[in-house]
Design a protein around this motif. Structure first.
Motif, PDB file in Angstrom:
ATOM      1  N   ARG A 181     -10.893 -13.444 -10.089  1.00 52.37           N
ATOM      2  CA  ARG A 181     -10.346 -13.572 -11.440  1.00 52.37           C
ATOM      3  C   ARG A 181     -10.161 -12.209 -12.117  1.00 52.37           C
ATOM      4  O   ARG A 181      -9.126 -11.936 -12.734  1.00 52.37           O
ATOM      5  CB  ARG A 181     -11.250 -14.463 -12.294  1.00 52.37           C
ATOM      6  N   LYS A 182     -11.165 -11.371 -12.031  1.00 51.42           N
ATOM      7  CA  LYS A 182     -11.067 -10.081 -12.710  1.00 51.42           C
ATOM      8  C   LYS A 182     -10.021  -9.175 -12.054  1.00 51.42           C
ATOM      9  O   LYS A 182      -9.333  -8.409 -12.732  1.00 51.42           O
ATOM     10  CB  LYS A 182     -12.437  -9.407 -12.760  1.00 51.42           C
ATOM     11  N   GLN A 183      -9.903  -9.245 -10.735  1.00 46.10           N
ATOM     12  CA  GLN A 183      -8.889  -8.451 -10.058  1.00 46.10           C
ATOM     13  C   GLN A 183      -7.488  -8.941 -10.421  1.00 46.10           C
ATOM     14  O   GLN A 183      -6.579  -8.141 -10.679  1.00 46.10           O
ATOM     15  CB  GLN A 183      -9.114  -8.513  -8.545  1.00 46.10           C
ATOM     16  N   ALA A 184      -7.319 -10.268 -10.441  1.00 46.21           N
ATOM     17  CA  ALA A 184      -6.029 -10.835 -10.824  1.00 46.21           C
ATOM     18  C   ALA A 184      -5.684 -10.460 -12.257  1.00 46.21           C
ATOM     19  O   ALA A 184      -4.549 -10.046 -12.560  1.00 46.21           O
ATOM     20  CB  ALA A 184      -6.047 -12.352 -10.662  1.00 46.21           C
ATOM     21  N   MET A 185      -6.651 -10.575 -13.150  1.00 45.44           N
ATOM     22  CA  MET A 185      -6.401 -10.236 -14.549  1.00 45.44           C
ATOM     23  C   MET A 185      -6.100  -8.750 -14.728  1.00 45.44           C
ATOM     24  O   MET A 185      -5.302  -8.368 -15.591  1.00 45.44           O
ATOM     25  CB  MET A 185      -7.597 -10.642 -15.403  1.00 45.44           C
ATOM     26  N   GLU A 186      -6.707  -7.912 -13.915  1.00 49.10           N
ATOM     27  CA  GLU A 186      -6.404  -6.482 -13.964  1.00 49.10           C
ATOM     28  C   GLU A 186      -4.925  -6.242 -13.698  1.00 49.10           C
ATOM     29  O   GLU A 186      -4.258  -5.484 -14.418  1.00 49.10           O
ATOM     30  CB  GLU A 186      -7.255  -5.733 -12.948  1.00 49.10           C
ATOM     31  N   MET A 187      -4.399  -6.891 -12.660  1.00 44.53           N
ATOM     32  CA  MET A 187      -2.991  -6.733 -12.335  1.00 44.53           C
ATOM     33  C   MET A 187      -2.100  -7.326 -13.415  1.00 44.53           C
ATOM     34  O   MET A 187      -1.089  -6.730 -13.806  1.00 44.53           O
ATOM     35  CB  MET A 187      -2.691  -7.396 -10.987  1.00 44.53           C
ATOM     36  N   LEU A 188      -2.473  -8.496 -13.922  1.00 47.33           N
ATOM     37  CA  LEU A 188      -1.649  -9.202 -14.890  1.00 47.33           C
ATOM     38  C   LEU A 188      -1.634  -8.529 -16.259  1.00 47.33           C
ATOM     39  O   LEU A 188      -0.597  -8.485 -16.934  1.00 47.33           O
ATOM     40  CB  LEU A 188      -2.139 -10.646 -15.028  1.00 47.33           C
ATOM     41  N   LEU A 189      -2.777  -8.002 -16.681  1.00 39.53           N
ATOM     42  CA  LEU A 189      -2.884  -7.410 -18.014  1.00 39.53           C
ATOM     43  C   LEU A 189      -2.341  -5.985 -18.086  1.00 39.53           C
ATOM     44  O   LEU A 189      -1.810  -5.567 -19.119  1.00 39.53           O
ATOM     45  CB  LEU A 189      -4.344  -7.422 -18.478  1.00 39.53           C
ATOM     46  N   THR A 190      -2.482  -5.229 -16.995  1.00 40.29           N
ATOM     47  CA  THR A 190      -2.011  -3.838 -17.015  1.00 40.29           C
ATOM     48  C   THR A 190      -0.569  -3.718 -16.551  1.00 40.29           C
ATOM     49  O   THR A 190       0.149  -2.807 -16.985  1.00 40.29           O
ATOM     50  CB  THR A 190      -2.875  -2.932 -16.117  1.00 40.29           C
ATOM     51  N   GLY A 191      -0.144  -4.599 -15.653  1.00 43.64           N
ATOM     52  CA  GLY A 191       1.203  -4.498 -15.097  1.00 43.64           C
ATOM     53  C   GLY A 191       1.369  -3.327 -14.150  1.00 43.64           C
ATOM     54  O   GLY A 191       2.487  -3.016 -13.724  1.00 43.64           O
ATOM     55  N   GLU A 192       0.263  -2.666 -13.815  1.00 42.04           N
ATOM     56  CA  GLU A 192       0.340  -1.482 -12.961  1.00 42.04           C
ATOM     57  C   GLU A 192       0.392  -1.855 -11.479  1.00 42.04           C
ATOM     58  O   GLU A 192      -0.131  -2.897 -11.061  1.00 42.04           O
ATOM     59  CB  GLU A 192      -0.858  -0.574 -13.227  1.00 42.04           C
ATOM     60  N   SER A 193       0.992  -0.979 -10.685  1.00 40.13           N
ATOM     61  CA  SER A 193       1.093  -1.198  -9.243  1.00 40.13           C
ATOM     62  C   SER A 193      -0.231  -0.875  -8.558  1.00 40.13           C
ATOM     63  O   SER A 193      -0.969   0.015  -8.993  1.00 40.13           O
ATOM     64  CB  SER A 193       2.192  -0.310  -8.648  1.00 40.13           C
ATOM     65  N   ILE A 194      -0.508  -1.599  -7.502  1.00 34.58           N
ATOM     66  CA  ILE A 194      -1.648  -1.266  -6.651  1.00 34.58           C
ATOM     67  C   ILE A 194      -1.117  -0.944  -5.256  1.00 34.58           C
ATOM     68  O   ILE A 194      -0.092  -1.478  -4.828  1.00 34.58           O
ATOM     69  CB  ILE A 194      -2.678  -2.415  -6.577  1.00 34.58           C
ATOM     70  N   ASP A 195      -1.794  -0.055  -4.570  1.00 32.91           N
ATOM     71  CA  ASP A 195      -1.365   0.306  -3.225  1.00 32.91           C
ATOM     72  C   ASP A 195      -1.870  -0.717  -2.217  1.00 32.91           C
ATOM     73  O   ASP A 195      -2.607  -1.655  -2.559  1.00 32.91           O
ATOM     74  CB  ASP A 195      -1.817   1.718  -2.865  1.00 32.91           C
ATOM     75  N   ALA A 196      -1.475  -0.537  -0.967  1.00 29.09           N
ATOM     76  CA  ALA A 196      -1.822  -1.501   0.074  1.00 29.09           C
ATOM     77  C   ALA A 196      -3.327  -1.602   0.275  1.00 29.09           C
ATOM     78  O   ALA A 196      -3.874  -2.690   0.494  1.00 29.09           O
ATOM     79  CB  ALA A 196      -1.131  -1.131   1.377  1.00 29.09           C
ATOM     80  N   SER A 197      -4.014  -0.470   0.185  1.00 31.59           N
ATOM     81  CA  SER A 197      -5.463  -0.474   0.370  1.00 31.59           C
ATOM     82  C   SER A 197      -6.154  -1.314  -0.699  1.00 31.59           C
ATOM     83  O   SER A 197      -7.059  -2.112  -0.405  1.00 31.59           O
ATOM     84  CB  SER A 197      -5.996   0.966   0.338  1.00 31.59           C
ATOM     85  N   THR A 198      -5.724  -1.154  -1.939  1.00 28.18           N
ATOM     86  CA  THR A 198      -6.301  -1.945  -3.029  1.00 28.18           C
ATOM     87  C   THR A 198      -5.934  -3.410  -2.874  1.00 28.18           C
ATOM     88  O   THR A 198      -6.753  -4.302  -3.113  1.00 28.18           O
ATOM     89  CB  THR A 198      -5.809  -1.424  -4.390  1.00 28.18           C
TER      90      THR A 198
END
Length: 272
Positions: free
Chosen positions: A167-184
């Motif tokens: 949940r927290k990882q999903a919300m991090e992506m959803l709330l910031t809109g920032e890209s994550i790399d393949a490793s993340t």
């Protein structure tokens, strides 16, 4: 569906079947392989045919070479309907419904589906990756749900994303809109493996071939049970899966597979 490579008539999708592995290639790089009406219709039709084709054992969804795997919804296509009498409500409702149906079609599909990601997977493109059973990406792939940056929260991508990441990882992506790399993305649980770009096809084909060598009936039973039990309580999941195991044990392929194991020979699957 013959062993051949084709571009489906009137669609932005390429299709190639070889040794039981069907590759569906998003082939509109000039539109960043967006999930336009045409793209979604093409994918849905191809998946429907694959589900009925005994020659197809595994499906791989990839994209034509380029920087983008899939950029999500076609914003130009959506924006064109702002001038409709209802400001686009009916059209937006239809498109979001089609996309949701496509993602559910992937999850409920009787064949395993692998995403092969060599570029950017953003918004509904990230949703597409998250909806597949497995995902293998290059070390240059990136993932994001950037709707919040343009005033449009990625609510439907959130459904698939939150069923992969915590949940927290999903919300991090959803709330910031920032890209994550393949490793993340791998740490988040969004993808299974990271490979150098030049080895993506080789590794994906190897994975697909291993899966294609299994009983198609067993794969169908297992995939359906996996997603069904994931939504149940612990007790209900065990009760449900115990019944699935019983029915699976009674299948001819299970009888053959167990017999072959005990007799130290290769099984001959019948798909029943």
């Amino acid at each position: 569906m013959a062993d051949a490579a084709t571009t489906l008539p009137g669609t932005p999708l390429k299709s190639a079947l070889e040794d039981g592995i069907l590759r569906l290639t998003l082939n509109m790089p000039e539109r960043m392989n967006a999930l336009s009406e045409a793209m979604m219709a093409s994918l849905s039709s191809a998946l429907s045919r694959a589900g009925e084709d005994d020659a197809v054992r595994v499906v791989v969804i990839d994209a034509a070479p380029g920087k983008v795997f899939c950029a999500g919804h076609d914003l130009k296509e959506l924006t064109a309907h702002r001038s409709d009498a209802d400001r686009g409500r009916a059209y937006f409702t239809d498109i979001m419904g089609r996309c949701s149906a496509l993602m559910q079609q992937i999850v409920s599909h009787p064949k395993p589906i692998i995403a092969a990601v060599a570029g950017v997977a953003t918004a509904a493109g990230c949703q597409l990756v998250a909806s597949c059973d497995l995902a293998i990406a290059t070390d240059r792939a990136t993932f994001c749900t950037p709707g919040v940056n343009i005033g449009l929260f990625c609510s439907t991508p959130m459904v698939a994303l939150s069923r992969n990441a915590s949940r927290k990882q999903a919300m991090e992506m959803l709330l910031t809109g920032e890209s994550i790399d393949a490793s993340t993305a791998k740490d988040f649980g969004l993808i299974n493996r990271i490979v150098p770009s030049e080895y993506l096809d080789t590794v994906v084909t190897k994975y697909a071939a291993v899966i294609a060598s299994k009983s198609p009936l067993t794969l169908k039973i297992g995939k359906e049970a996996f997603y069904a039990q994931a939504e149940m309580s612990l007790e209900d999941a065990y009760n449900y899966c115990a019944n699935v195991m019983v029915e699976n044990m009674l299948a001819r392929d299970a009888e053959e597979g167990i017999g072959a194991f005990l007799e130290k020979r290769a099984p001959e699957w019948e798909g029943r």
